[in-house]
Design a protein around this motif. Structure first.
Motif, PDB file in Angstrom:
ATOM      1  N   LYS A  12       0.829  -1.220   0.000  1.00  9.52           N
ATOM      2  CA  LYS A  12       0.000   0.000   0.000  1.00  9.52           C
ATOM      3  C   LYS A  12       0.860   1.266   0.000  1.00  9.52           C
ATOM      4  O   LYS A  12       0.671   2.156  -0.820  1.00  9.52           O
ATOM      5  N   SER A  31      -2.976   9.411   9.028  1.00  2.47           N
ATOM      6  CA  SER A  31      -3.680   8.774  10.141  1.00  2.47           C
ATOM      7  C   SER A  31      -2.999   9.091  11.457  1.00  2.47           C
ATOM      8  O   SER A  31      -1.835   9.508  11.488  1.00  2.47           O
ATOM      9  N   ARG A  35       1.519   3.758  17.679  1.00  2.00           N
ATOM     10  CA  ARG A  35       2.730   2.929  17.565  1.00  2.00           C
ATOM     11  C   ARG A  35       3.968   3.826  17.449  1.00  2.00           C
ATOM     12  O   ARG A  35       3.868   4.984  17.023  1.00  2.00           O
ATOM     13  N   ARG A  38       8.983   4.413  12.944  1.00  2.00           N
ATOM     14  CA  ARG A  38      10.050   3.626  12.319  1.00  2.00           C
ATOM     15  C   ARG A  38      11.102   4.602  11.806  1.00  2.00           C
ATOM     16  O   ARG A  38      10.806   5.775  11.599  1.00  2.00           O
ATOM     17  N   TYR A  47       2.471   9.660   9.853  1.00  2.00           N
ATOM     18  CA  TYR A  47       1.351   9.532  10.801  1.00  2.00           C
ATOM     19  C   TYR A  47       1.419  10.727  11.743  1.00  2.00           C
ATOM     20  O   TYR A  47       2.455  11.396  11.848  1.00  2.00           O
ATOM     21  N   GLU A  66     -13.075   6.961  11.842  1.00  2.00           N
ATOM     22  CA  GLU A  66     -12.995   5.526  12.120  1.00  2.00           C
ATOM     23  C   GLU A  66     -11.691   5.287  12.848  1.00  2.00           C
ATOM     24  O   GLU A  66     -10.737   6.038  12.681  1.00  2.00           O
ATOM     25  N   TYR A  76      -4.981   2.719  15.390  1.00  2.00           N
ATOM     26  CA  TYR A  76      -4.812   3.539  14.188  1.00  2.00           C
ATOM     27  C   TYR A  76      -6.164   4.175  13.892  1.00  2.00           C
ATOM     28  O   TYR A  76      -7.196   3.512  14.027  1.00  2.00           O
ATOM     29  N   GLY A  77      -6.179   5.429  13.448  1.00  2.00           N
ATOM     30  CA  GLY A  77      -7.466   6.036  13.153  1.00  2.00           C
ATOM     31  C   GLY A  77      -7.378   7.213  12.199  1.00  2.00           C
ATOM     32  O   GLY A  77      -6.346   7.892  12.090  1.00  2.00           O
ATOM     33  N   THR A  78      -8.501   7.423  11.487  1.00  2.00           N
ATOM     34  CA  THR A  78      -8.629   8.559  10.568  1.00  2.00           C
ATOM     35  C   THR A  78      -9.312   9.700  11.303  1.00  2.00           C
ATOM     36  O   THR A  78     -10.450   9.550  11.766  1.00  2.00           O
ATOM     37  N   ASP A  96      -4.582   4.948   3.239  1.00  2.00           N
ATOM     38  CA  ASP A  96      -3.841   3.684   3.328  1.00  2.00           C
ATOM     39  C   ASP A  96      -4.247   3.088   4.667  1.00  2.00           C
ATOM     40  O   ASP A  96      -3.696   3.461   5.703  1.00  2.00           O
ATOM     41  N   ILE A  97      -5.259   2.215   4.637  1.00  2.00           N
ATOM     42  CA  ILE A  97      -5.792   1.702   5.898  1.00  2.00           C
ATOM     43  C   ILE A  97      -6.134   0.216   5.802  1.00  2.00           C
ATOM     44  O   ILE A  97      -6.241  -0.316   4.697  1.00  2.00           O
ATOM     45  N   GLU A  98      -6.281  -0.424   6.953  1.00  2.00           N
ATOM     46  CA  GLU A  98      -6.568  -1.876   6.931  1.00  2.00           C
ATOM     47  C   GLU A  98      -8.040  -2.119   6.562  1.00  2.00           C
ATOM     48  O   GLU A  98      -8.817  -1.171   6.432  1.00  2.00           O
ATOM     49  N   ARG A 144       1.622  -9.800  12.813  1.00  2.00           N
ATOM     50  CA  ARG A 144       1.215  -9.218  11.507  1.00  2.00           C
ATOM     51  C   ARG A 144       0.814 -10.324  10.527  1.00  2.00           C
ATOM     52  O   ARG A 144      -0.143 -10.184   9.778  1.00  2.00           O
TER      53      ARG A 144
END
Ligand SMILES: Nc1ncnc2c1ncn2[C@@H]1O[C@H](COP(=O)(O)OP(=O)(O)OP(=O)(O)O)[C@@H](O)[C@H]1O
Ligand SMILES: Nc1nc2c(ncn2[C@@H]2O[C@H](COP(=O)(O)O)[C@@H](O)[C@H]2O)c(=O)[nH]1
Length: 184
Positions: A12, A31, A35, A38, A47, A66, A76-78, A96-98, A144
């Motif tokens: 993604k 988002s 976490r 990285r 993020y 959401e 994680y959220g929008t 880019d979301i699950e 994951r």
């Protein structure tokens, strides 16, 4: 709205980054997450990196369109403000979301949103990409991969499916999909 969804490691971020360079009409929905960063990630670009407390406060204050606990303790959220910010610019929002967040956003904006599932060539290839990315510990990788198997089961739940085997082909196909949507 263009909602890219897939299990972790399917590509993604790689595909969305490419599209954002190609199309000025697009803008990325940044988002929020609790976490850790990285290497190479930037607050407010990759993020909004929030503390556990700040993320929970955003939930309580109804700031999310959401949100999901994607991995144990990892949220994680929008943000609603992100959707409003990008619409005020007159741009098409790229997410880019699950899979669960994508499904929820599609329910909220059934006519405005197109959902695109990025499908890896195989489960093995997906796991290999995740390992090669070297961003997770062995335990995080295990979690994951477990979730990835669940998310792969959602392949037929979205408007479009984009196979990401050969990257150059996938990028060209993604450009074609976006051009079609922007010109419709
Ligand atoms: N077609 C491809 N062939 C080989 N490697 C790829 C391909 N597409 C992406 N990759 C690599 O696979 C890894 C995972 O890709 P990427 O980070 O874009 O996935 P993602 O779906 O955004 O994952 P996450 O949800 O965890 O952020 C990266 O190291 C990326 O460079
Ligand atoms: N439901 C949501 N899922 C999101 C959001 N932002 C990102 N994500 C997804 O979480 C996983 C893990 O991301 P990573 O950056 O830690 O690899 C991945 O599938 C993202 O697409 C969101 O706002 N809502």
């Amino acid at each position: 709205m263009l909602i890219f969804t897939a299990p972790s490691g399917a590509g993604k971020t790689t595909i969305v980054r490419h599209l954002l360079k190609q199309f000025d009409e697009l803008s990325f929905s940044v988002s929020a997450t609790n976490r850790p960063l990285r290497d190479g990630e930037v607050h407010g670009v990759s993020y909004y990196f929030l503390s556990d407390e700040d993320f929970q406060r955003c939930i309580t204050d109804d700031k999310f369109a959401e949100h999901e606990e994607v991995y144990p303790g990892r949220f994680y959220g929008t943000l609603k403000s992100e959707i409003e910010r990008i619409w005020a610019e007159g741009k098409t929002i790229v997410f880019d979301i699950e899979v669960k967040g994508a499904t929820n956003l599609k329910k909220m904006y059934p006519r405005r949103a197109t959902t695109i599932f990025i499908n890896p060539p195989s489960e093995e290839a997906l796991f290999q990409r995740l390992r090669d990315r070297s961003t997770e510990t062995e335990e995080q990788l295990r979690v994951r991969m477990e979730r990835a198997v669940m998310e792969l089961g959602y392949v037929n739940s979205f408007d479009r499916v984009l196979v990401n085997d050969d990257l150059a082909i996938a990028l060209a196909e993604a450009e074609k999909i976006v051009s079609g949507i922007l010109s419709s």
